[in-house]
Design a protein around this motif. Structure first.
Motif, PDB file in Angstrom:
ATOM      1  N   SER A 296       0.760  -1.243   0.000  1.00  0.00           N
ATOM      2  CA  SER A 296       0.000   0.000   0.000  1.00  0.00           C
ATOM      3  C   SER A 296       0.801   1.310   0.000  1.00  0.00           C
ATOM      4  CB  SER A 296      -0.930  -0.040   1.196  1.00  0.00           C
ATOM      5  OG  SER A 296      -1.556   1.165   1.331  1.00  0.00           O
ATOM      6  N   ASN A 297       1.501   1.594   1.051  1.00  0.00           N
ATOM      7  CA  ASN A 297       2.411   2.741   1.076  1.00  0.00           C
ATOM      8  C   ASN A 297       1.815   4.129   0.886  1.00  0.00           C
ATOM      9  OD1 ASN A 297       4.980   3.768   1.413  1.00  0.00           O
ATOM     10  ND2 ASN A 297       5.366   3.823  -0.780  1.00  0.00           N
ATOM     11  N   GLN A 298       0.779   4.409   1.583  1.00  0.00           N
ATOM     12  CA  GLN A 298       0.227   5.757   1.533  1.00  0.00           C
ATOM     13  C   GLN A 298       1.206   6.755   2.123  1.00  0.00           C
ATOM     14  OE1 GLN A 298      -3.883   6.606   2.082  1.00  0.00           O
ATOM     15  NE2 GLN A 298      -4.339   4.520   2.745  1.00  0.00           N
ATOM     16  N   PHE A 299       1.932   6.306   3.106  1.00  0.00           N
ATOM     17  CA  PHE A 299       2.897   7.182   3.766  1.00  0.00           C
ATOM     18  C   PHE A 299       3.976   7.638   2.790  1.00  0.00           C
ATOM     19  CE2 PHE A 299       7.024   7.372   6.068  1.00  0.00           C
ATOM     20  CZ  PHE A 299       6.800   8.546   6.754  1.00  0.00           C
ATOM     21  N   GLY A 300       4.617   6.691   2.169  1.00  0.00           N
ATOM     22  CA  GLY A 300       5.676   7.021   1.220  1.00  0.00           C
ATOM     23  C   GLY A 300       5.167   7.878   0.070  1.00  0.00           C
ATOM     24  N   ASN A 301       3.994   7.559  -0.402  1.00  0.00           N
ATOM     25  CA  ASN A 301       3.423   8.352  -1.482  1.00  0.00           C
ATOM     26  C   ASN A 301       3.230   9.805  -1.070  1.00  0.00           C
ATOM     27  OD1 ASN A 301       3.310   6.029  -3.008  1.00  0.00           O
ATOM     28  ND2 ASN A 301       1.137   5.659  -2.627  1.00  0.00           N
ATOM     29  N   LYS A 302       2.791   9.971   0.149  1.00  0.00           N
ATOM     30  CA  LYS A 302       2.589  11.329   0.653  1.00  0.00           C
ATOM     31  C   LYS A 302       3.912  12.073   0.761  1.00  0.00           C
ATOM     32  CE  LYS A 302      -0.540  13.452   2.104  1.00  0.00           C
ATOM     33  NZ  LYS A 302      -1.312  14.501   1.411  1.00  0.00           N
ATOM     34  N   LEU A 303       4.929  11.359   1.241  1.00  0.00           N
ATOM     35  CA  LEU A 303       6.248  11.981   1.325  1.00  0.00           C
ATOM     36  C   LEU A 303       6.685  12.499  -0.033  1.00  0.00           C
ATOM     37  CD1 LEU A 303       8.571   9.861   3.633  1.00  0.00           C
ATOM     38  CD2 LEU A 303       6.870  11.595   4.197  1.00  0.00           C
ATOM     39  N   ARG A 304       6.573  11.625  -1.000  1.00  0.00           N
ATOM     40  CA  ARG A 304       7.031  12.023  -2.328  1.00  0.00           C
ATOM     41  C   ARG A 304       6.226  13.205  -2.854  1.00  0.00           C
ATOM     42  NH1 ARG A 304       9.875   8.098  -6.367  1.00  0.00           N
ATOM     43  NH2 ARG A 304      11.226   8.403  -4.570  1.00  0.00           N
TER      44      ARG A 304
END
Lengths: 103, 103
Positions: free
Chosen positions: B2-10
DNA sequence: TTATATTTGTCATTATTTGGCAAGTCATTA
DNA sequence: TAATGACTTGCCAAATAATGACAAATATAA
């Protein structure tokens, strides 16, 4: 901490008048280990949960649910944003379910 | 995954026209590491999330929520009973909140 | 006390996570 | 085509955590 899973194990085991030392060998773990699992001091592996279900005459899914719930709760419990995160995670998981299983 | 966190960072980083190699040193990690975190290949530590928030001009709570949500979702996602477990866990956490913090 | 059930503590082994570097790709520009 | 800049991939050693086993310590009961 929470440990609904371990509590359920103990409850079921006692209902059945089984002793730790009787059950443990059926699972290939020693008695202290099973004791720790029931008290939530150690984590059971999924495979052990599966093998445990028939012995305690429980549904595997029911035990698995509690087992997973404890792990999730442990993660969420010590964060201020725990509940919010669970909401987000829930949406996330539901979403993944829709787009076909990816093995 | 999923990686919503990483996506938000980017997303935030790009909004700010910051490069990986500009941000990474501010966090005491190297560029590849930050890249991995953004892509969800590595898990950020909580402390890094906190330090990241001001740099990306984000609320720490918001990032923490996504960060935690990803972890929870990862747990729940590969289990049939994932959603049920989340319900149980949620009740569990809510309950704990009522009975005062135990620090 | 003796016996039985459970718990506690410790430990070595194994597994997982971590952080970093070197080298890789990809796109752009000279 | 080279060279540059941004990011990614692969790999590895070190740190950290989880696991399973055992002996010893507490109950609990007879």
């Amino acid at each position: 901490m929470s440990n609904q899973f371990g509590n359920k194990l103990r409850e079921l085991r006692e209902q059945q008048n089984l002793l730790l030392r009787q059950v443990a060998p059926l699972l290939d773990v020693d008695t202290p280990m099973l004791s720790k699992i029931e008290r939530g001091e150690r984590q059971a592996k999924k495979e052990l949960v599966m093998r445990l279900a028939p012995i305690l005459k429980a549904k595997a899914d029911e035990l698995l649910t509690l087992w997973l719930a404890d792990q999730i709760a442990a993660l969420a419990a010590d964060e201020e944003v725990g509940l919010q995160a669970m909401q987000v995670a829930e949406a996330e998981v539901k979403y993944q379910k829709t787009k076909k299983k990816k093995k």
